[in-house]
Design a protein around this motif. Structure first.
Motif, PDB file in Angstrom:
ATOM      1  N   HIS B  11       0.823  -1.215   0.000  1.00 52.59           N
ATOM      2  CA  HIS B  11       0.000   0.000   0.000  1.00 52.59           C
ATOM      3  C   HIS B  11       0.857   1.266   0.000  1.00 52.59           C
ATOM      4  O   HIS B  11       0.661   2.161   0.827  1.00 52.59           O
ATOM      5  CB  HIS B  11      -0.949   0.002   1.206  1.00 52.59           C
ATOM      6  N   GLN B  42      -2.052   2.384  -2.583  1.00 52.22           N
ATOM      7  CA  GLN B  42      -3.205   2.551  -1.692  1.00 52.22           C
ATOM      8  C   GLN B  42      -4.449   2.944  -2.479  1.00 52.22           C
ATOM      9  O   GLN B  42      -5.530   2.425  -2.228  1.00 52.22           O
ATOM     10  CB  GLN B  42      -2.899   3.633  -0.641  1.00 52.22           C
ATOM     11  N   HIS B  43      -4.285   3.888  -3.421  1.00 52.33           N
ATOM     12  CA  HIS B  43      -5.455   4.416  -4.119  1.00 52.33           C
ATOM     13  C   HIS B  43      -5.491   4.031  -5.603  1.00 52.33           C
ATOM     14  O   HIS B  43      -6.399   4.455  -6.315  1.00 52.33           O
ATOM     15  CB  HIS B  43      -5.492   5.943  -4.003  1.00 52.33           C
ATOM     16  N   HIS B  70      -6.874  -2.600  -4.596  1.00 44.76           N
ATOM     17  CA  HIS B  70      -6.514  -1.188  -4.420  1.00 44.76           C
ATOM     18  C   HIS B  70      -5.909  -0.612  -5.707  1.00 44.76           C
ATOM     19  O   HIS B  70      -6.112   0.554  -6.016  1.00 44.76           O
ATOM     20  CB  HIS B  70      -5.530  -1.018  -3.258  1.00 44.76           C
TER      21      HIS B  70
END
Lengths: 273, 277
Positions: B11, B42-43, B70
């Protein structure tokens, strides 16, 4: 001596003052304990409060003088006082520190109070006016509690939570209301407390909010306190998790127990060791 | 013997960087390959992917990855794949690669995989279109990996996924979310090729070791599970054994100890590894 006589006299003063404002064409709404009474509260009225706009204060003073009631501006700077003999009327233009606006008065509803119809502040605005007034010097919960109980179902509690999220005394009062079962947890609009729905909403926010996208945070709501538990990859993410949860549950206390994952070195012992 | 290092769920992002890199110096002394089992960002942004690429490029051993959920969040999975490949990282999705390593030819086939659950408590392609689509997505990804795995011309085969092929490695997660954590389709695919190892991530609260019904050792390498930069598993003589399959092997795996986290130079020997874990 019974309380009934002074109560009746105060309500007469209230009606008289409302009549003065109405005749002078000054927008106004009943506030304070009289408004709580108008919205179903006990008739334990100790003073008469009206909300008016600051720009109408001079016109209001003249109208009261013309009506035979003296009016004066005390040094507080947020109200005008009018006297009907020994009874006093507060004409407030800053309510809980917030200026009285046309929008606020526009949200008032015509209700019957002591056989007389007049605009009464919306239940949500009333609660906000009381909660915003709480401070170190005035932290008495007894009076607002007695006001709030009978009118809890008229109040948009989610809005109250949002508007008072930064006010510690107001938040404490909301925790008290939850503890007493007067209102439910955030998101239940005064209905039966359902912390599970709130926890679900916060979990969804943590997963879907572009600031977090965190799926593994365990959210529980106990006694009006939101507990966040789990792990995140960095300090800043722990803070963002708290921020997003706070936004999803305005006004509730957040206990952030999310910790940062510590990464240890890989095992590097040699074969046969 | 082939030494397979693996980690997932790092992440990474601008605020979380350099988590693994400092521990990768000298990885070639301990491992022949590094597998990344998804959720590298993470995104799921390309900005984060640059950080991932910087973290894992030029480490001295081949790096093979799959993406995780993710990494799909911003619909940039194709760009992310291209960026990682430009950094020399092989990204698999329903595909495979064979690496010629000193210990033999290592074949890795991978997919992100998806949920659906495990026998007795799994979704099926029935009812609403959304439900059918959910399970179909999972099945198609697993089928593609199974085909790629069987097509590998290799001495050892590893199934690399983000979602879990078995429930064993989910122990510690709430049972209610198992269907969101993996699918037995992935285990079926690994078993169809008699893979020597299945590596996955995704289940942060799970445990490291499990085994498929067909006897393939399963390792959950999510960083929050490992709590170290990577784990190393040894394949070949003296390395991880393929269990004989069935209830017996499942029972052995259930009683095993953390020592089956095969550290470098700490190859598990025979079934002992499972017995100890």
């Amino acid at each position: 001596m019974s309380d009934a006589a002074p109560q009746a006299a105060l309500l007469e003063t209230m009606k008289k003052a409302a009549d003065v404002l109405h005749r002078a064409g000054i927008p106004f709404a009943l506030a304070g304990g009289c408004a709580a009474y108008a919205r179903g509260g006990a008739p334990s009225v100790h003073d008469v409060d009206f909300a008016i706009r600051e720009k109408d204060a001079d016109a209001a003073a003249q109208a009261f003088a013309a009506g035979g009631m003296t009016a004066q501006r005390p040094p507080e700077g947020w109200l005008l006082k009018a006297f009907d003999g020994e009874h006093m009327v507060d004409l407030i233009y800053r309510l809980g520190g917030e200026p009285v606006t046309g929008e606020l008065l526009g949200r008032a509803e015509e209700l019957e109070v002591a056989a007389c119809r007049m605009p009464v502040l919306s239940a949500t605005d009333l609660v906000l006016s009381w909660l915003r007034s709480l401070s170190e010097h005035y932290a008495d919960f007894t009076v607002p509690l007695s006001f709030v109980r009978p009118m809890r179902e008229q109040v948009d509690w989610d809005l109250v939570r949002q508007e008072t999220a930064g006010l510690p005394f107001a938040r404490a009062f909301l925790v008290l209301l939850e503890g007493l079962g007067v209102i439910g947890a955030a998101g239940t609009a005064g209905g039966p407390a359902s912390p599970d729905y709130l926890a679900g909403r916060i979990e969804r926010a943590l997963a879907e909010d572009p600031r977090t996208h965190e799926l593994g945070i365990c959210v529980t709501v106990e006694q009006g306190v939101v507990y966040l538990r789990g792990e995140a990859a960095g300090e800043r993410r722990c803070q963002l998790i708290e921020d997003v949860a706070r936004q999803a549950a305005p006004g509730l206390l957040i206990r952030n127990e999310v910790s940062v994952i510590e990464v240890q070195p890989p095992r590097t012992q040699e074969a046969g060791a | 013997m082939i030494r397979v290092a693996a980690v997932s769920d790092v992440h990474l992002g601008p605020d979380v960087t350099g988590t693994i890199r400092p521990h990768l110096a000298g990885i070639a002394d301990h491992a022949d390959v590094l597998l990344l089992a998804g959720d590298l960002t993470q995104h799921g942004t390309t900005d984060e992917t640059e950080i991932v690429a910087a973290e894992f490029r030029d480490i001295g051993v081949p790096v093979v990855a799959v993406l995780g959920n993710h990494d799909y969040q911003c619909d940039s999975q194709d760009a992310i794949t291209r960026m990682l490949q430009a950094a020399g990282i092989t990204v698999l999705e329903g595909s495979g690669i064979v690496l010629g390593l000193p210990g033999g030819r290592l074949g890795v086939a991978g997919t992100k995989g998806f949920g659906g659950g495990f026998p007795g408590r799994c979704g099926s392609e029935f009812g609403e279109p959304e439900m059918k689509a959910f399970v179909r997505h999972s099945r198609r990804l697993a089928d593609a990996m199974g085909t790629a795995l069987r097509d590998l011309d290799a001495d050892f085969r590893v199934a690399l996924t983000h979602y879990s092929p078995v429930a064993d490695t989910l122990a510690g997660e709430p049972p209610e979310i198992y269907p969101f954590l993996g699918s037995y389709f992935l285990a079926e695919a690994a078993d169809s090729a008699a893979a020597e190892l299945a590596v996955h991530g995704h289940a942060h609260a799970g445990q490291e070791c499990g085994v498929t019904p067909g006897g393939t050792p399963v390792r959950n390498v999510a960083l929050p599970v490992l709590r170290r930069a990577y784990a190393v598993y040894c394949l070949g003589p003296g390395g991880l054994p393929r269990a004989s399959g069935g209830a017996e092997s499942r029972r052995r795996s259930a009683g095993s100890s953390p020592l089956a986290r095969t550290g470098v130079g700490e190859p598990s020997s025979g079934n002992r590894a499972f017995a100890r874990r």
